[in-house]
Design a protein around this motif. Sequence first.
Motif, PDB file in Angstrom:
ATOM      1  N   GLY A  67       0.779  -1.287  -0.184  1.00 35.25           N
ATOM      2  CA  GLY A  67       0.007   0.040   0.075  1.00 35.25           C
ATOM      3  C   GLY A  67       1.098   1.161  -0.216  1.00 35.25           C
ATOM      4  N   HIS A  68       1.874   1.233  -0.611  1.00 36.21           N
ATOM      5  CA  HIS A  68       2.992   2.463  -0.698  1.00 36.21           C
ATOM      6  C   HIS A  68       1.971   3.488  -1.136  1.00 36.21           C
ATOM      7  N   PRO A  69       2.126   4.781  -0.651  1.00 32.73           N
ATOM      8  CA  PRO A  69       1.126   5.848  -1.105  1.00 32.73           C
ATOM      9  C   PRO A  69       1.421   6.704  -2.183  1.00 32.73           C
ATOM     10  N   HIS A  70       2.835   6.620  -2.479  1.00 29.93           N
ATOM     11  CA  HIS A  70       3.504   7.609  -3.427  1.00 29.93           C
ATOM     12  C   HIS A  70       3.233   7.042  -4.970  1.00 29.93           C
ATOM     13  N   PRO A  71       3.306   7.802  -5.951  1.00 27.27           N
ATOM     14  CA  PRO A  71       3.138   7.312  -7.357  1.00 27.27           C
ATOM     15  C   PRO A  71       4.573   6.365  -7.623  1.00 27.27           C
ATOM     16  N   MET A  72       4.663   5.582  -8.318  1.00 29.11           N
ATOM     17  CA  MET A  72       5.782   4.582  -8.543  1.00 29.11           C
ATOM     18  C   MET A  72       5.959   4.375  -9.998  1.00 29.11           C
ATOM     19  N   ALA A  73       7.064   4.097 -10.520  1.00 31.69           N
ATOM     20  CA  ALA A  73       7.311   3.520 -11.887  1.00 31.69           C
ATOM     21  C   ALA A  73       8.605   2.728 -11.866  1.00 31.69           C
ATOM     22  N   ASP A  74       8.760   2.062 -12.946  1.00 30.34           N
ATOM     23  CA  ASP A  74       9.643   0.956 -13.105  1.00 30.34           C
ATOM     24  C   ASP A  74      10.394   1.580 -14.453  1.00 30.34           C
ATOM     25  N   LEU A  75      11.590   1.729 -14.412  1.00 28.20           N
ATOM     26  CA  LEU A  75      12.642   1.764 -15.604  1.00 28.20           C
ATOM     27  C   LEU A  75      12.454   0.556 -16.635  1.00 28.20           C
ATOM     28  N   LEU A  76      11.950   1.053 -17.746  1.00 28.49           N
ATOM     29  CA  LEU A  76      11.933  -0.176 -18.973  1.00 28.49           C
ATOM     30  C   LEU A  76      12.982  -0.446 -19.373  1.00 28.49           C
ATOM     31  N   GLY A  77      13.590  -1.565 -19.225  1.00 31.35           N
ATOM     32  CA  GLY A  77      14.845  -2.072 -19.628  1.00 31.35           C
ATOM     33  C   GLY A  77      16.070  -1.960 -18.939  1.00 31.35           C
ATOM     34  N   GLY A  78      15.634  -1.510 -17.685  1.00 33.80           N
ATOM     35  CA  GLY A  78      16.713  -1.160 -16.532  1.00 33.80           C
ATOM     36  C   GLY A  78      18.076  -0.155 -16.831  1.00 33.80           C
ATOM     37  N   VAL A  79      18.968  -0.390 -16.325  1.00 37.73           N
ATOM     38  CA  VAL A  79      20.223   0.290 -16.385  1.00 37.73           C
ATOM     39  C   VAL A  79      20.833   0.269 -17.825  1.00 37.73           C
ATOM     40  N   PRO A  80      20.680  -0.846 -18.417  1.00 34.39           N
ATOM     41  CA  PRO A  80      21.523  -0.944 -19.862  1.00 34.39           C
ATOM     42  C   PRO A  80      20.491  -0.188 -20.899  1.00 34.39           C
ATOM     43  N   ALA A  81      19.176  -0.141 -20.568  1.00 32.46           N
ATOM     44  CA  ALA A  81      18.364   0.851 -21.309  1.00 32.46           C
ATOM     45  C   ALA A  81      18.589   2.571 -21.118  1.00 32.46           C
ATOM     46  N   TRP A  82      19.057   2.778 -20.119  1.00 31.98           N
ATOM     47  CA  TRP A  82      19.646   4.191 -19.830  1.00 31.98           C
ATOM     48  C   TRP A  82      20.783   4.426 -20.214  1.00 31.98           C
ATOM     49  N   GLN A  83      21.632   3.451 -20.608  1.00 30.06           N
ATOM     50  CA  GLN A  83      23.170   3.628 -21.095  1.00 30.06           C
ATOM     51  C   GLN A  83      22.734   3.622 -22.547  1.00 30.06           C
ATOM     52  N   GLN A  84      21.991   2.851 -23.235  1.00 32.24           N
ATOM     53  CA  GLN A  84      21.756   2.818 -24.805  1.00 32.24           C
ATOM     54  C   GLN A  84      20.988   3.873 -25.089  1.00 32.24           C
ATOM     55  N   ALA A  85      20.280   4.752 -24.055  1.00 29.19           N
ATOM     56  CA  ALA A  85      19.657   6.053 -24.463  1.00 29.19           C
ATOM     57  C   ALA A  85      20.603   7.188 -24.700  1.00 29.19           C
ATOM     58  N   GLY A  86      21.850   6.743 -24.214  1.00 24.51           N
ATOM     59  CA  GLY A  86      23.086   7.748 -24.253  1.00 24.51           C
ATOM     60  C   GLY A  86      23.237   8.484 -22.981  1.00 24.51           C
ATOM     61  N   PHE A  87      22.808   8.013 -21.878  1.00 21.31           N
ATOM     62  CA  PHE A  87      22.799   8.589 -20.641  1.00 21.31           C
ATOM     63  C   PHE A  87      23.898   7.996 -19.949  1.00 21.31           C
ATOM     64  N   ASP A  88      24.715   8.774 -18.997  1.00 22.36           N
ATOM     65  CA  ASP A  88      26.038   7.980 -18.333  1.00 22.36           C
ATOM     66  C   ASP A  88      25.634   7.418 -16.964  1.00 22.36           C
ATOM     67  N   VAL A  89      26.417   6.545 -16.794  1.00 20.00           N
ATOM     68  CA  VAL A  89      26.162   5.881 -15.296  1.00 20.00           C
ATOM     69  C   VAL A  89      27.544   6.288 -14.509  1.00 20.00           C
ATOM     70  N   ARG A  90      27.446   6.518 -13.395  1.00 20.62           N
ATOM     71  CA  ARG A  90      28.279   6.848 -12.326  1.00 20.62           C
ATOM     72  C   ARG A  90      28.707   5.605 -11.639  1.00 20.62           C
ATOM     73  N   LYS A  91      30.010   5.500 -11.669  1.00 20.34           N
ATOM     74  CA  LYS A  91      30.783   4.190 -10.863  1.00 20.34           C
ATOM     75  C   LYS A  91      31.574   4.699  -9.657  1.00 20.34           C
ATOM     76  N   LEU A  92      31.390   3.828  -8.644  1.00 21.65           N
ATOM     77  CA  LEU A  92      31.932   4.231  -7.440  1.00 21.65           C
ATOM     78  C   LEU A  92      33.435   3.950  -7.464  1.00 21.65           C
ATOM     79  N   LYS A  93      34.213   4.768  -6.838  1.00 19.36           N
ATOM     80  CA  LYS A  93      35.812   4.615  -6.872  1.00 19.36           C
ATOM     81  C   LYS A  93      36.107   3.105  -6.123  1.00 19.36           C
ATOM     82  N   GLY A  94      36.831   2.333  -6.683  1.00 22.71           N
ATOM     83  CA  GLY A  94      37.312   1.031  -6.369  1.00 22.71           C
ATOM     84  C   GLY A  94      36.204   0.109  -6.597  1.00 22.71           C
ATOM     85  N   ALA A  95      35.149   0.246  -7.365  1.00 23.60           N
ATOM     86  CA  ALA A  95      34.164  -0.625  -7.580  1.00 23.60           C
ATOM     87  C   ALA A  95      34.871  -2.011  -8.327  1.00 23.60           C
ATOM     88  N   PRO A  96      34.391  -3.214  -7.608  1.00 25.47           N
ATOM     89  CA  PRO A  96      34.806  -4.451  -8.309  1.00 25.47           C
ATOM     90  C   PRO A  96      34.283  -4.611  -9.936  1.00 25.47           C
TER      91      PRO A  96
END
Length: 184
Positions: free
Chosen positions: A85-114
Amino acid sequence: MTTTSATPGATRISAHDLSDQLAAQGVTVIDVREPMEYASGHISGSLNIPLSRITQADLPRGPLVLVCQSGNRSAKALNQLLRQGHPHPMADLLGGVPAWQQAGFDVRKLKGAPLPLMRQVQIAAGSLVLLGVILSQTVAPGWIWLSGFVGAGLTFAGISGFCGMARLLAAMPWNKVAMGSQRT
């Protein structure tokens, strides 16, 4: 938001629409992947709350967009929150993080990420197969079974969706990333 409905009360949003919402500061992005996955590349400004903790987390107020690698975990998280019963509007990113990258948007990597876990599995499995072949030719023919064992494990992982090698590698010290809600 331009969205499509997947479940009553749930919507899916495209990467371009999410970018517009982020620019207008009209939404909070919740990345439901594990901390190691989040560290290796995430949408800047997103909050990391793994799927296993999503229903216990103190979520921010206002519209939320849930993201993961493929859209499967974020859809599960969305459904769990809707059932709660979460009260606020919610959505799901279609295609996940790869879709975000394929659309030309950057992702941020944390320093020292495996390295991403799938690459670690590929390196480990490939090394074990190669080792089995080399040892079977130089030490004893029985070493070829090491290659066969790894091949059988990969086949099982592909069929079942459970990869013991990935679970083992995820538990290694070099893959430990601090838990908690991280926002970067």
